[in-house]
Design a protein around this motif. Sequence first.
Motif: not given
Length: 116
Positions: A9, A18, A20, A38, A85, A90, A93, A110-112
């Motif tokens: 992320g 990105l 993951l 998410r 994206l 946002t 995830y 994990t932050q996106v």
Amino acid sequence: QVQLVESGGGLVQPGGSLRLSCVASEMLFNFASMGWYRQAPGKERELVARITNSGNTNYVDFVKGRFTISRDNAKKTVYLQMNSLKPEDTALYYCYVKSWDLAESWGQGTQVTVSS
């Protein structure tokens, strides 16, 4: 208890990509299915993509054509490739796996963040 560790992320601009990764503590063939959810602030957790033990994949409509789920059995890893994206992607995830007895295990997330 299955351990799942997500990574990949981060902060990306709109239109960016990105990938993951989710590494499991067990061989992937131990699971009936695995995938990604998410959760955005103030919203419920939602399914993003799923891949079954036989390799069938499912995507929610809002990511079709942009995200791809895959797995590497040798590395005990499930991936989520995210392209094009958007800010609305946002979220935090989460990786999950579902065992043959229907027990579920989840990673820590994990932050996106998609922002210019």
